[in-house]
Design a protein around this motif. Structure first.
Motif, PDB file in Angstrom:
ATOM      1  N   ALA A  21      18.490 -15.441 -17.813  1.00 32.07           N
ATOM      2  CA  ALA A  21      18.833 -14.025 -17.652  1.00 32.07           C
ATOM      3  C   ALA A  21      19.687 -13.509 -18.813  1.00 32.07           C
ATOM      4  CB  ALA A  21      19.573 -13.827 -16.328  1.00 32.07           C
ATOM      5  N   ASN A  22      19.879 -14.336 -19.828  1.00 32.69           N
ATOM      6  CA  ASN A  22      20.717 -13.970 -20.981  1.00 32.69           C
ATOM      7  C   ASN A  22      22.120 -13.563 -20.556  1.00 32.69           C
ATOM      8  OD1 ASN A  22      18.732 -14.458 -22.983  1.00 32.69           O
ATOM      9  ND2 ASN A  22      17.773 -12.506 -22.431  1.00 32.69           N
ATOM     10  N   MET A  23      22.684 -14.324 -19.611  1.00 31.95           N
ATOM     11  CA  MET A  23      24.041 -14.066 -19.124  1.00 31.95           C
ATOM     12  C   MET A  23      24.931 -15.237 -19.515  1.00 31.95           C
ATOM     13  SD  MET A  23      23.016 -12.619 -15.355  1.00 31.95           S
ATOM     14  CE  MET A  23      24.707 -12.466 -14.822  1.00 31.95           C
ATOM     15  N   ILE A  24      26.239 -14.980 -19.647  1.00 32.85           N
ATOM     16  CA  ILE A  24      27.141 -16.049 -20.056  1.00 32.85           C
ATOM     17  C   ILE A  24      28.042 -16.529 -18.922  1.00 32.85           C
ATOM     18  CG2 ILE A  24      27.123 -15.411 -22.496  1.00 32.85           C
ATOM     19  CD1 ILE A  24      29.817 -14.012 -22.011  1.00 32.85           C
ATOM     20  N   SER A  25      28.117 -15.767 -17.815  1.00 35.23           N
ATOM     21  CA  SER A  25      28.953 -16.191 -16.702  1.00 35.23           C
ATOM     22  C   SER A  25      28.333 -15.722 -15.385  1.00 35.23           C
ATOM     23  CB  SER A  25      30.373 -15.650 -16.840  1.00 35.23           C
ATOM     24  OG  SER A  25      30.363 -14.245 -16.758  1.00 35.23           O
ATOM     25  N   THR A  26      28.820 -16.282 -14.298  1.00 31.94           N
ATOM     26  CA  THR A  26      28.317 -15.912 -12.981  1.00 31.94           C
ATOM     27  C   THR A  26      28.832 -14.522 -12.593  1.00 31.94           C
ATOM     28  OG1 THR A  26      30.173 -17.011 -11.885  1.00 31.94           O
ATOM     29  CG2 THR A  26      28.173 -18.307 -12.198  1.00 31.94           C
ATOM     30  N   ILE A  27      28.208 -13.960 -11.567  1.00 29.18           N
ATOM     31  CA  ILE A  27      28.591 -12.642 -11.067  1.00 29.18           C
ATOM     32  C   ILE A  27      28.855 -12.753  -9.572  1.00 29.18           C
ATOM     33  CG2 ILE A  27      27.300 -11.359 -12.822  1.00 29.18           C
ATOM     34  CD1 ILE A  27      25.040 -11.034 -10.777  1.00 29.18           C
ATOM     35  N   ASP A  28      29.482 -11.714  -8.990  1.00 28.12           N
ATOM     36  CA  ASP A  28      29.675 -11.697  -7.545  1.00 28.12           C
ATOM     37  C   ASP A  28      28.313 -11.678  -6.861  1.00 28.12           C
ATOM     38  OD1 ASP A  28      32.412 -11.683  -7.795  1.00 28.12           O
ATOM     39  OD2 ASP A  28      32.575  -9.498  -7.627  1.00 28.12           O
ATOM     40  N   VAL A  29      28.195 -12.439  -5.790  1.00 31.52           N
ATOM     41  CA  VAL A  29      26.929 -12.532  -5.060  1.00 31.52           C
ATOM     42  C   VAL A  29      26.928 -11.494  -3.953  1.00 31.52           C
ATOM     43  CG1 VAL A  29      25.507 -14.035  -3.621  1.00 31.52           C
ATOM     44  CG2 VAL A  29      26.715 -14.975  -5.586  1.00 31.52           C
ATOM     45  N   ALA A  30      25.801 -10.816  -3.775  1.00 29.49           N
ATOM     46  CA  ALA A  30      25.641  -9.816  -2.720  1.00 29.49           C
ATOM     47  C   ALA A  30      24.331 -10.085  -1.987  1.00 29.49           C
ATOM     48  CB  ALA A  30      25.627  -8.414  -3.327  1.00 29.49           C
ATOM     49  N   TYR A  31      24.202  -9.511  -0.792  1.00 31.36           N
ATOM     50  CA  TYR A  31      22.970  -9.675  -0.048  1.00 31.36           C
ATOM     51  C   TYR A  31      21.835  -8.984  -0.791  1.00 31.36           C
ATOM     52  CZ  TYR A  31      19.302  -9.326   3.349  1.00 31.36           C
ATOM     53  OH  TYR A  31      18.083  -9.417   3.963  1.00 31.36           O
ATOM     54  N   GLY A  32      20.705  -9.628  -0.815  1.00 31.24           N
ATOM     55  CA  GLY A  32      19.539  -8.988  -1.412  1.00 31.24           C
ATOM     56  C   GLY A  32      18.500  -9.992  -1.829  1.00 31.24           C
ATOM     57  N   GLU A  33      17.357  -9.468  -2.185  1.00 28.19           N
ATOM     58  CA  GLU A  33      16.248 -10.296  -2.632  1.00 28.19           C
ATOM     59  C   GLU A  33      15.804  -9.866  -4.020  1.00 28.19           C
ATOM     60  OE1 GLU A  33      13.310  -9.876   0.433  1.00 28.19           O
ATOM     61  OE2 GLU A  33      14.652 -10.597   1.977  1.00 28.19           O
ATOM     62  N   GLY A  34      16.679  -9.186  -4.735  1.00 27.66           N
ATOM     63  CA  GLY A  34      16.309  -8.604  -6.013  1.00 27.66           C
ATOM     64  C   GLY A  34      16.240  -9.582  -7.174  1.00 27.66           C
ATOM     65  N   ASN A  35      17.156 -10.532  -7.236  1.00 28.75           N
ATOM     66  CA  ASN A  35      17.117 -11.477  -8.353  1.00 28.75           C
ATOM     67  C   ASN A  35      17.689 -12.819  -7.914  1.00 28.75           C
ATOM     68  OD1 ASN A  35      19.979 -11.764  -9.001  1.00 28.75           O
ATOM     69  ND2 ASN A  35      19.899  -9.657  -9.720  1.00 28.75           N
ATOM     70  N   THR A  36      17.666 -13.753  -8.819  1.00 27.32           N
ATOM     71  CA  THR A  36      18.083 -15.118  -8.537  1.00 27.32           C
ATOM     72  C   THR A  36      19.520 -15.226  -8.066  1.00 27.32           C
ATOM     73  OG1 THR A  36      16.565 -15.864 -10.236  1.00 27.32           O
ATOM     74  CG2 THR A  36      18.233 -17.425  -9.575  1.00 27.32           C
ATOM     75  N   PHE A  37      20.358 -14.293  -8.451  1.00 25.81           N
ATOM     76  CA  PHE A  37      21.776 -14.392  -8.144  1.00 25.81           C
ATOM     77  C   PHE A  37      22.155 -13.755  -6.815  1.00 25.81           C
ATOM     78  CE2 PHE A  37      21.329 -14.549 -12.764  1.00 25.81           C
ATOM     79  CZ  PHE A  37      21.860 -15.804 -12.980  1.00 25.81           C
ATOM     80  N   ASP A  38      21.216 -13.126  -6.129  1.00 24.59           N
ATOM     81  CA  ASP A  38      21.495 -12.520  -4.833  1.00 24.59           C
ATOM     82  C   ASP A  38      21.500 -13.582  -3.745  1.00 24.59           C
ATOM     83  OD1 ASP A  38      21.631  -9.989  -5.903  1.00 24.59           O
ATOM     84  OD2 ASP A  38      19.546  -9.510  -5.446  1.00 24.59           O
ATOM     85  N   GLU A  39      22.216 -13.290  -2.663  1.00 22.94           N
ATOM     86  CA  GLU A  39      22.211 -14.190  -1.505  1.00 22.94           C
ATOM     87  C   GLU A  39      20.813 -14.203  -0.910  1.00 22.94           C
ATOM     88  OE1 GLU A  39      23.749 -14.226   3.026  1.00 22.94           O
ATOM     89  OE2 GLU A  39      25.107 -13.384   1.567  1.00 22.94           O
ATOM     90  N   MET A  40      20.344 -15.391  -0.541  1.00 19.14           N
ATOM     91  CA  MET A  40      18.987 -15.496  -0.007  1.00 19.14           C
ATOM     92  C   MET A  40      18.932 -16.317   1.268  1.00 19.14           C
ATOM     93  SD  MET A  40      16.723 -15.993  -3.386  1.00 19.14           S
ATOM     94  CE  MET A  40      17.006 -15.040  -4.844  1.00 19.14           C
ATOM     95  N   CYS A  41      19.993 -16.367   2.015  1.00 22.82           N
ATOM     96  CA  CYS A  41      20.005 -17.136   3.254  1.00 22.82           C
ATOM     97  C   CYS A  41      19.777 -16.189   4.418  1.00 22.82           C
ATOM     98  CB  CYS A  41      21.334 -17.877   3.418  1.00 22.82           C
ATOM     99  SG  CYS A  41      21.392 -18.868   4.909  1.00 22.82           S
ATOM    100  N   VAL A  42      18.559 -16.181   4.928  1.00 20.85           N
ATOM    101  CA  VAL A  42      18.179 -15.314   6.033  1.00 20.85           C
ATOM    102  C   VAL A  42      17.347 -16.155   6.994  1.00 20.85           C
ATOM    103  CG1 VAL A  42      16.923 -13.229   6.690  1.00 20.85           C
ATOM    104  CG2 VAL A  42      18.128 -13.300   4.519  1.00 20.85           C
ATOM    105  N   ALA A  43      17.570 -15.979   8.271  1.00 21.28           N
ATOM    106  CA  ALA A  43      16.797 -16.720   9.266  1.00 21.28           C
ATOM    107  C   ALA A  43      15.988 -15.756  10.114  1.00 21.28           C
ATOM    108  CB  ALA A  43      17.723 -17.540  10.161  1.00 21.28           C
ATOM    109  N   GLY A  44      14.817 -16.181  10.495  1.00 25.22           N
ATOM    110  CA  GLY A  44      13.978 -15.391  11.396  1.00 25.22           C
ATOM    111  C   GLY A  44      13.673 -16.236  12.632  1.00 25.22           C
ATOM    112  N   LEU A  45      13.493 -15.594  13.727  1.00 19.11           N
ATOM    113  CA  LEU A  45      13.225 -16.295  14.975  1.00 19.11           C
ATOM    114  C   LEU A  45      12.023 -15.643  15.641  1.00 19.11           C
ATOM    115  CD1 LEU A  45      14.084 -18.362  17.157  1.00 19.11           C
ATOM    116  CD2 LEU A  45      15.480 -16.534  18.130  1.00 19.11           C
ATOM    117  N   SER A  46      11.025 -16.431  15.949  1.00 14.96           N
ATOM    118  CA  SER A  46       9.842 -15.941  16.656  1.00 14.96           C
ATOM    119  C   SER A  46       9.810 -16.568  18.037  1.00 14.96           C
ATOM    120  CB  SER A  46       8.567 -16.315  15.906  1.00 14.96           C
ATOM    121  OG  SER A  46       8.543 -15.690  14.643  1.00 14.96           O
TER     122      SER A  46
END
Length: 68
Positions: A37-62
């Motif tokens: 991503a041409n980045m030099i440091s990490t960023i704050d993580v937020a909910y989302g599915e937009g990029n690799t650095f977003d939070e991606m822990c979501v559960a579904g129940l059927s």
């Protein structure tokens, strides 16, 4: 698959999900993603599915139940 072989939930059962993140530069996958991503440091993580650095822990129940 037969209904009898599926896991069942009973009244009072509790389901939990726990996700552990290592967003540090000690994680080689983070280092690789930063480089891509041409980045030099990490960023704050937020909910989302937009990029690799977003939070991606979501559960579904059927639920499946036999029709009367």
């Amino acid at each position: 698959m037969q209904f009898e072989t599926l896991p069942t939930l009973e009244p009072g059962d509790v389901l939990q999900i726990r996700c552990t993140y290592n967003n540090s530069t000690e994680n080689p996958y983070v280092v690789k993603a930063l480089k891509e991503a041409n980045m030099i440091s990490t960023i704050d993580v937020a909910y989302g599915e937009g990029n690799t650095f977003d939070e991606m822990c979501v559960a579904g129940l059927s639920l499946v139940y036999p029709m009367p």
